[in-house]
Design an enzyme around this catalytic site. Sequence first.
Site, PDB file in Angstrom:
ATOM      1  CG  ASP A 210      -1.932   1.034   1.279  1.00 54.76           C
ATOM      2  OD1 ASP A 210      -2.815   1.003   0.423  1.00 54.76           O
ATOM      3  OD2 ASP A 210      -1.887   1.907   2.180  1.00 54.76           O
ATOM      4  CD  GLU A 259      15.775 -14.132   4.515  1.00 59.96           C
ATOM      5  OE1 GLU A 259      14.940 -14.646   5.295  1.00 59.96           O
ATOM      6  OE2 GLU A 259      16.398 -13.096   4.771  1.00 59.96           O
TER       7      GLU A 259
END
Length: 528
Positions: A210, A259
């Site tokens: 956002d 990751e």
Amino acid sequence: MTPQHNVTPATDWWRDAVIYQVYPRSFADGNGDGMGDLAGIRSRLPYLRDLGVDAVWLSPFYASPQADAGYDVADYRSIDPMFGTLPDAEAVIREAHRLDLRIIVDLVPNHCSDQHEWFRRGLAEGPGSTARERFHFRKGRGENGEEPPNDWESLFGGPAWTRVPDGEWYLHLFAPEQPDFNWEHPAVQDEFRSILRFWLDLGVDGFRVDVAHGLVKAPGLPDMGHGEQLKLLGNQVLPFFDQDGVHDIYRSWRAVLDEYSGDRIAVAEAWTPTAERTALYLRSDELHQAFNFHYLNTGWDAAALREAIDSSLDAMRPVAAPTTWVLSNHDVVRHRTRLGGGLDRARAATLLMLALPGSAYLYQGEELGLPEVTDLPDEVRQDPSFFRDTGQDGLRDGCRVPIPWSGQQAPYGFGDGGTWLPQPADWAGLSVQAQTGDPGSTLELYRAALALRRTHPGLGAGETVEWLAAPEGVLAFRRPGGLVCTVNVTEAPARLPAPGRLLLSSRQLDASQDDFVLPADTALWWEE
Ligand code: BGC
């Protein structure tokens, strides 16, 4: 907590994905309180699987006082009781994966709620406290500090600063209940990396970021320098938007995303002055996608659409990011109403969008052909901009009315209670139940189009469209695999040769002859 990773593994799944936005308040109500919730979403996931989308983006469901419908987050790791519990969220993720749907959650990093623990601590600890450094607290201007620290305006109207009882002011680019974080502060940076990990550990496939362009403010918070009121989410050059420093943040987030296995993505809500500036957010070590608001804001005009399509594709090419397409979301007037041509035009616009290379975002209810609700009484409105703005521009309740599932009258199967915004009395014919199985319905058109995108991957592939000769006001282009899309963007019928076998039409027509008439506001997909 065991993350679920049983969704079909695919590299770069997001590059041509169709992603469906669920606005949790208004999608489906599982407990009959008139407010949509996670149990409702879970029960309707099979509908989304059958619709044929690849992923679901959930607007915020976090603990929130709901000053901005959940975009004011009080706790980023818990679920607002009105939407359910954390186990309910986990169940949605697990069930979605079982159905081969991916889940993208909304992340709101520019600001939190004034009820967030950090902000409350900042208020309590007073001027000069370390707690205040995580936000933008300043002394005011004027003899007694009675003027805001600068001339910035809230995107919801009025000044972007609110004064607290001890005399300091704090910055909020949106409602006063949404204080902006100070992203220069390492604790803010650490906290959001930790929030990313929290949701990634729970198994989400990505984030919609956002106000991704707003996190970093120009040093010294200089005046914006004009007194004209901002329009919601404008793309001017402004000292609080699109500052170069945001890119360091997204590089650190990308490292976190990478990751994790399974191609986790982030899509930016980034309003910038140019598409080239937007592309910077999508460099290979930053985010994956950004909403294409330039396309959303393009009117129903053949030349303008062609320009928007070409320039969007051109802008993303240097960073090798897929272009995205979007016609509706929870902040804008639904495209059936906005494009000004009713349902025929909306359906044609959708087929055009779904034939373009890249990823497409759908907003709940557009597959039902829902119009904007334009006659909501003032007393039911909840959009904070309604309360701060004098004009009617930018009001967002009309696209947030709960969607109709079945039955002859409200709440049309939304739940067993009422609805938090009233539904129109004439929506029975627009419900999922009413449209299912009707080959002329908008729902069946979306289902057919999304099924064809799966069997004809050329529709979403590549980085260019090959434009074909066409009469004035008609767009015609070829996609990989010998697919052709023709769209009449005029208000009059056009005559053109049939490029092949008709696959799908945005409205019923007889195209059996070689030279056929393409009605106004109509899009066709052909196989050569
Ligand atoms: C969201 C809006 C929200 C605003 C503040 C956005 O752009 O899409 O719904 O009001 O950010 O969080």
